[in-house]
Design a protein around this motif. Structure first.
Motif, mmCIF file in Angstrom:
data_model
loop_
_atom_site.group_PDB
_atom_site.id
_atom_site.type_symbol
_atom_site.label_atom_id
_atom_site.label_comp_id
_atom_site.label_asym_id
_atom_site.label_seq_id
_atom_site.Cartn_x
_atom_site.Cartn_y
_atom_site.Cartn_z
ATOM 1 N N MET A 19 0.829 -1.192 0.000
ATOM 2 C CA MET A 19 0.000 0.000 0.000
ATOM 3 C C MET A 19 0.873 1.256 0.000
ATOM 4 O O MET A 19 2.052 1.208 0.296
ATOM 5 C CB MET A 19 -0.885 0.024 1.247
ATOM 6 C CG MET A 19 -1.904 -1.100 1.288
ATOM 7 S SD MET A 19 -2.932 -0.937 2.748
ATOM 8 C CE MET A 19 -4.096 -2.260 2.482
ATOM 9 N N GLY A 20 0.241 2.368 -0.304
ATOM 10 C CA GLY A 20 0.961 3.637 -0.344
ATOM 11 C C GLY A 20 0.330 4.536 -1.380
ATOM 12 O O GLY A 20 -0.606 4.131 -2.066
ATOM 13 N N THR A 47 -1.050 2.764 -14.179
ATOM 14 C CA THR A 47 -1.541 2.942 -12.822
ATOM 15 C C THR A 47 -2.470 1.784 -12.463
ATOM 16 O O THR A 47 -3.306 1.378 -13.272
ATOM 17 C CB THR A 47 -2.336 4.256 -12.712
ATOM 18 O OG1 THR A 47 -1.500 5.297 -13.171
ATOM 19 C CG2 THR A 47 -2.737 4.519 -11.280
ATOM 20 N N THR A 48 -2.292 1.270 -11.255
ATOM 21 C CA THR A 48 -3.128 0.173 -10.797
ATOM 22 C C THR A 48 -4.492 0.741 -10.410
ATOM 23 O O THR A 48 -4.563 1.696 -9.654
ATOM 24 C CB THR A 48 -2.491 -0.485 -9.564
ATOM 25 O OG1 THR A 48 -1.112 -0.685 -9.828
ATOM 26 C CG2 THR A 48 -3.151 -1.801 -9.237
ATOM 27 N N THR A 49 -5.577 0.172 -10.932
ATOM 28 C CA THR A 49 -6.887 0.721 -10.596
ATOM 29 C C THR A 49 -7.699 -0.215 -9.718
ATOM 30 O O THR A 49 -8.696 0.164 -9.146
ATOM 31 C CB THR A 49 -7.711 1.021 -11.856
ATOM 32 O OG1 THR A 49 -7.712 -0.151 -12.665
ATOM 33 C CG2 THR A 49 -7.102 2.175 -12.623
ATOM 34 N N ARG A 50 -7.329 -1.457 -9.668
ATOM 35 C CA ARG A 50 -8.014 -2.345 -8.736
ATOM 36 C C ARG A 50 -6.979 -3.245 -8.068
ATOM 37 O O ARG A 50 -5.855 -3.343 -8.542
ATOM 38 C CB ARG A 50 -9.058 -3.192 -9.459
ATOM 39 C CG ARG A 50 -8.486 -3.887 -10.678
ATOM 40 C CD ARG A 50 -9.481 -4.831 -11.267
ATOM 41 N NE ARG A 50 -10.649 -4.108 -11.784
ATOM 42 C CZ ARG A 50 -11.673 -4.721 -12.368
ATOM 43 N NH1 ARG A 50 -11.668 -6.042 -12.486
ATOM 44 N NH2 ARG A 50 -12.685 -4.042 -12.835
ATOM 45 N N ILE A 51 -7.387 -3.874 -6.997
ATOM 46 C CA ILE A 51 -6.436 -4.696 -6.265
ATOM 47 C C ILE A 51 -5.932 -5.832 -7.147
ATOM 48 O O ILE A 51 -6.718 -6.540 -7.767
ATOM 49 C CB ILE A 51 -7.094 -5.287 -5.007
ATOM 50 C CG1 ILE A 51 -7.517 -4.139 -4.097
ATOM 51 C CG2 ILE A 51 -6.132 -6.221 -4.289
ATOM 52 C CD1 ILE A 51 -8.200 -4.586 -2.829
ATOM 53 N N PHE A 67 -2.253 -2.796 -4.087
ATOM 54 C CA PHE A 67 -3.434 -1.938 -3.957
ATOM 55 C C PHE A 67 -3.310 -0.682 -4.797
ATOM 56 O O PHE A 67 -2.235 -0.102 -4.885
ATOM 57 C CB PHE A 67 -3.600 -1.505 -2.495
ATOM 58 C CG PHE A 67 -4.281 -2.534 -1.656
ATOM 59 C CD1 PHE A 67 -3.618 -3.698 -1.345
ATOM 60 C CD2 PHE A 67 -5.562 -2.340 -1.197
ATOM 61 C CE1 PHE A 67 -4.217 -4.667 -0.571
ATOM 62 C CE2 PHE A 67 -6.179 -3.303 -0.418
ATOM 63 C CZ PHE A 67 -5.517 -4.465 -0.104
ATOM 64 N N PRO A 68 -4.419 -0.249 -5.380
ATOM 65 C CA PRO A 68 -4.384 1.053 -6.035
ATOM 66 C C PRO A 68 -4.162 2.126 -4.975
ATOM 67 O O PRO A 68 -4.586 1.960 -3.830
ATOM 68 C CB PRO A 68 -5.749 1.194 -6.691
ATOM 69 C CG PRO A 68 -6.606 0.121 -6.132
ATOM 70 C CD PRO A 68 -5.744 -0.872 -5.421
ATOM 71 N N GLY A 69 -3.510 3.219 -5.363
ATOM 72 C CA GLY A 69 -3.114 4.214 -4.379
ATOM 73 C C GLY A 69 -4.265 4.917 -3.681
ATOM 74 O O GLY A 69 -4.138 5.338 -2.535
#
Ligand code: GTP
Ligand code: GDP
Ligand code: MG
Lengths: 341, 327
Positions: A19-20, A47-51, A67-69
């Motif tokens: 996370m972050g 960019t990550t949009t979902r777990i 995890f998405p930010g």
């Protein structure tokens, strides 16, 4: 908030949560460590949009959740039970090259929340992207971040919260070393492994011994003598050498041997001898240094996933090999009991 | 065989190309134990930097790294024309794939080729199309071929004899190109190969590879039997690159200079093969891949030990030295 993750409950795999803040480097970390993505190519990650959940199958199975930010993990709509239930560790990534006050505020809220509901969870803070910082600035930043977190914790009366800090970068070994330390805390057998390694070291007068997960190059245990990153680095590089050479010459000859029957007797003169012997069942490697003529590095496959790597001390004459072989045999047998597969 | 002092074969190699093309970067990596990320420290080359390196088989490589800024090039072509372009064995011309003025680069190449034709008509030309890492992987081959064709057309007298390589300091393509260049320069490669072939048969090796010790460049190799089917056709330069990297990590750990972090032997034994690298002569290491048998392994080591003097005769007697001095 987005969809809820439907993680299966009760699968008993330790879970590492990454996370972050957004762009802090979470996806880069998981791609570099677990998928061998060259660091420079993380520039193209989306960019990550979902777990994103990944399962790692190795000496022990564990899951990594990226995890998405922007997710608020403690939003009531978010099923915290489900997330934190099976958890092994929470890795909080802070971009050290960026403004980090917001990140710390969120981290502090998270730790305080966890302390109330899940006090056993390890919080591992990665002060990340330190490659871009000068040495001085780097240690100042590191100290500042630790201070800010600890102040908040003691104000709230949680001096002894299980929070640790690491300086990391995907451009060097530091991220692997940090992951090693995080994962070691999740291995119940660690004390056994350490004492096995300790006795191996003292019996053979080995300077330092590491047990590596070959694929990820995370070390799951080392003897209890002081560790420094330079020993970790040389051992980790050494694995690359052995793995690369093994790939080059370990190609599957069976296919060819069968298909090239009748290609003429000159095809493989004399190799009949080898049919009898099969060499080393577990791969083994040794490097002898020129300067002192002593053994320097030693590697031995322990099982499908793990390899033992030893850094020899200065007084390591070549005739010691027999002693090492014997003791490593003993170690390997003991390991079979600890990790039966 | 004659063991008296033999003439050392000096071979002059010019390294040219536009400023910033990457000449000094590759030279420092191949010959001076730099790693790819160290090259950012290099400044533009002033005039010519010379390095000498001794290879097996009486080869003394005389490398001229010629600074590529316009003023210097102008000078090479006019005042120093004779001095620079005569007695050249090999010209290595480096093109930057990212260059926005490829047309100009080719024009400059043409004037250099003209000077070379005039002073050293028998020289060999290698063109390296460099920094390929900056091109998306799927476009690389096509772009490389287009450029190569264009350059070939501008190569005048050397047109049919130019060799092209796509290179980058970030992967083993650099070693592949330099291995070919070195192979071209070694005067008695066939003698060495014959000796190596003989040795391979005696020890029943699947493959023997001879590496120069400082650069980890392959001198030559012998491959037998099924190993000829080895799908990793880039293994020779891959091993160069592995050895180089290993040398660095060793140096870092032991705190000695990268040039002297040498292992006496490295061995890897698995159920499919056994492999070892050991010192063969003053300037060379021998890598051997053999069947997975302890018996063959032990015999091989003894036989290599016994073969050393014969290889040493082919080698040069002087101490190896790699020095770079400013002129
Ligand atoms: N991406 C990439 N950059 C490279 C490569 N090789 C060299 N460079 C970069 O190119 C720049 C110029 O390199 P130099 O080796 O100093 O160039 P040079 O040809 O010697 O230049 P002069 O000495 O002025 O003639 C450096 O910043 C290197 O980091 C490569 O393969 N890929
Ligand atoms: N300099 C540097 N950049 C990094 C490092 N780790 C990640 N990055 C860069 O940070 C950016 C954001 O990374 P990403 O993994 O997408 O962040 P996420 O949103 O937290 O998953 C990317 O451009 C990465 O290349 C590091 O250790 N050092
Ligand atoms: Mg230069």
């Amino acid at each position: 908030t987005g969809r809820l993750p439907n993680g299966k409950i009760g699968d008993n795999k330790p879970r590492l949560l990454l996370m972050g803040q957004r762009r802090s480097g979470k996806s880069s970390i998981s791609s570099v460590v677990f998928h061998k993505l060259p660091p420079s190519e993380t520039l193209y990650l989306e960019t990550t949009t979902r777990i994103k959940k990944e399962s790692m199958h190795s000496f022990m199975d564990f899951q990594v959740w990226d995890f998405p930010g922007h997710v608020d993990y403690f939003d009531p709509a978010f099923d915290t039970e489900n997330i934190f239930d099976e958890i092994g560790a929470l890795i909080w990534v802070i971009d050290a090259q960026d403004e980090y006050l917001d990140a710390i505020a969120r981290l502090n809220t998270t730790i305080l929340n966890l302390q109330q509901h899940y006090p056993a969870i390890n919080v591992e803070v990665f002060v990340h992207k330190v490659d871009g910082l000068s040495d001085d600035y780097r240690s100042d930043t590191f100290r500042d971040i630790i201070q800010r977190v600890q102040d908040e914790l003691s104000d709230a009366g949680y001096e002894n919260a299980p929070v640790s800090f690491y300086q990391t970068s995907i451009y060097d070994h530091s991220i692997f070393e940090a992951f090693s330390k995080v994962i070691q805390k999740l291995i119940p057998e660690l004390p056994t492994l350490e004492s096995l390694l300790n006795s191996l070291c003292s019996n053979c007068r080995i300077e330092k011994a590491y047990l590596f997960d070959v694929l990820s190059k995370i070390y799951i245990a080392t003897d209890t003598s002081p560790t420094d990153s330079s020993s970790y680095e040389i051992c980790s590089d050494y694995i690359d050498v052995v793995v690369d050479v093994s790939e080059i010459y370990g190609w599957d000859r069976n296919l060819i041997e069968k298909s090239s029957y009748g290609r003429g007797d000159e095809a493989i003169p004399g190799e009949a001898v080898a049919v009898e012997e099969t060499g080393n069942q577990d791969a083994e490697s040794l490097i002898t240094m020129e300067r002192k003529g002593n053994n320097y590095l030693y590697l031995r496959e322990i099982n499908k996933y793990l390899a033992l790597i030893c850094l020899m001390g200065d007084d390591s004459p070549s005739d010691k090999k027999a002693l090492i072989d014997y003791n490593v045999g003993v170690f390997q047998a003991a390991m079979k009991e600890v990790f039966p597969r | 065989m004659n063991t008296g002092k033999r003439q050392q074969k000096q071979r002059k190699v010019l390294l040219m190309g536009k400023s910033g093309a990457g000449k000094s970067s590759m030279r420092s990596i191949v010959f001076s134990n730099y790693v790819a990320k160290d090259v950012r420290r290099l400044g533009a080359t002033i005039d010519v930097e010379h390095s000498n390196i001794k290879f097996m088989g009486n080869l003394m490589l005389n490398l001229w790294d010629c600074g590529g800024q316009d003023g210097f090039v102008e000078n090479y072509l006019t005042h120093q024309r004779e001095h620079v372009f005569s007695n050249v064995a090999v010209l290595i011309f480096v093109f930057d794939i990212e260059s926005r003025e490829f047309g100009m680069d080719v024009v400059s190449y043409e004037t250099i080729i003209a000077a070379l034709e005039e002073c050293s008509p028998n020289a060999k030309v290698f063109c390296l199309i460099h920094k390929m890492d900056l091109v998306q992987a799927r476009l690389r081959l096509q772009l490389f071929e287009e450029r190569a064709e264009h350059i070939r057309a501008a190569s005048g007298h050397f047109q049919t004899k130019v060799d092209f390589f796509a290179t980058s300091i970030w992967d083993q393509s650099l070693y592949k190109a330099w291995t070919q260049i070195i192979y071209f320069l070694i005067p008695n490669a066939s003698t060495i190969e014959a000796l190596l072939q003989e040795l391979a048969e005696v020890i029943d090796a699947r493959e023997l590879i001879l590496y120069e010790r400082t650069t980890c460049l392959m001198v030559t190799h012998v491959t037998r039997g099924w190993e000829m089917e080895n799908p990793f056709t880039d293994r020779f330069e891959r091993i160069s690159s592995i050895l180089k990297t290993h040398k660095h990590s060793m140096a870092k750990h032991t705190g000695v200079p990268a040039g002297s972090a040498n292992f006496a032997e490295m061995q890897i034994k698995t159920s499919q093969f056994m492999f070892f690298i050991t010192r063969l002569t003053e300037n060379t290491n021998l890598a051997a891949s053999i069947p997975p048998s302890e018996q063959i392994f032990n015999a091989a080591r003894v036989n290599i030990l016994l073969a050393r003097p014969r290889f040493a005769e082919l080698d040069i007697s002087a101490k190896p030295k790699t020095d770079t001095q400013q002129q």
